[in-house]
Design an enzyme around this catalytic site. Structure first.
Site, short mmCIF file in Angstrom:
data_model
loop_
_atom_site.label_atom_id
_atom_site.label_comp_id
_atom_site.label_asym_id
_atom_site.label_seq_id
_atom_site.Cartn_x
_atom_site.Cartn_y
_atom_site.Cartn_z
N GLY A 183 -36.72 7.87 -9.08
CA GLY A 183 -35.99 7.82 -7.80
C GLY A 183 -34.49 7.82 -8.00
O GLY A 183 -33.75 8.51 -7.29
N CYS A 184 -34.03 7.06 -8.95
CA CYS A 184 -32.59 6.95 -9.21
C CYS A 184 -32.04 8.27 -9.74
O CYS A 184 -30.94 8.69 -9.38
CB CYS A 184 -32.30 5.82 -10.18
SG CYS A 184 -32.84 4.22 -9.54
N THR A 185 -32.83 8.94 -10.56
CA THR A 185 -32.42 10.24 -11.09
C THR A 185 -32.34 11.26 -9.96
O THR A 185 -31.36 12.00 -9.85
CB THR A 185 -33.40 10.70 -12.20
OG1 THR A 185 -33.41 9.73 -13.24
CG2 THR A 185 -32.99 12.05 -12.76
N ALA A 244 -29.16 10.46 -7.78
CA ALA A 244 -27.89 10.78 -8.45
C ALA A 244 -27.74 12.29 -8.65
O ALA A 244 -26.64 12.83 -8.51
CB ALA A 244 -27.79 10.03 -9.78
#
Length: 150
Positions: A45-47, A50
């Site tokens: 999710g963070c990838t 970003a």
């Protein structure tokens, strides 16, 4: 979760990025600042979040925005994350959770029936004068840029 809302003065934060370079609210005066908090570098999710911001970075720049990612990861983990995906913006390594606490995004979470404390994925859009223009708590990781650049 966070008690900060539109119209509030943004916290006068101080943190260091993946290269040990200091960042504080004052550095961004005259620019709109997007501070996005994410739970953990290099997770799916963070990838996605970003990378979506990276892919729209020129649109942000054209609209006088600066971007700053923040998580409690180490500088080494943040540097690896930034280099691997070629992010054009700094990532604060907030291991002491000072910036995270200042923005009020640390707290109880639930995952697969377990409760634990962690970072709530939240984005703050701060105007040129240090006032919070928007708080996005329901972040759509794959289309986050369009939530900010309406």
């Amino acid at each position: 979760m966070t008690t900060l809302k539109k119209g509030d003065k943004a916290p006068d934060f101080f943190g260091v990025d993946q290269d040990g370079k200091p960042h504080q609210l004052e550095d961004y005066k005259g620019k709109k600042l997007v501070v996005f908090f994410y739970p953990k570098a290099s997770t799916p999710g963070c990838t996605a979040e970003a990378c979506d911001l990276r892919d729209n970075f020129e649109r942000f720049k054209a609209n006088n925005y600066a971007l700053l990612g923040v998580s409690a990861d180490s500088a080494k983990a943040q540097a690896k994350f930034k280099d691997k995906y070629e992010f054009p913006f700094p990532l604060l390594a907030d291991e002491e959770k000072e910036v995270i606490q200042a923005f009020g995004v640390w707290g109880p979470k639930k995952f697969m029936g377990k409760e634990y404390d962690g970072i709530h994925r939240t984005t703050f859009v701060i105007d040129e004068n240090g006032i919070i223009d928007e708080v996005i708590e329901n972040v759509k990781t794959k289309e986050h840029a369009s939530q900010i650049l309406k």
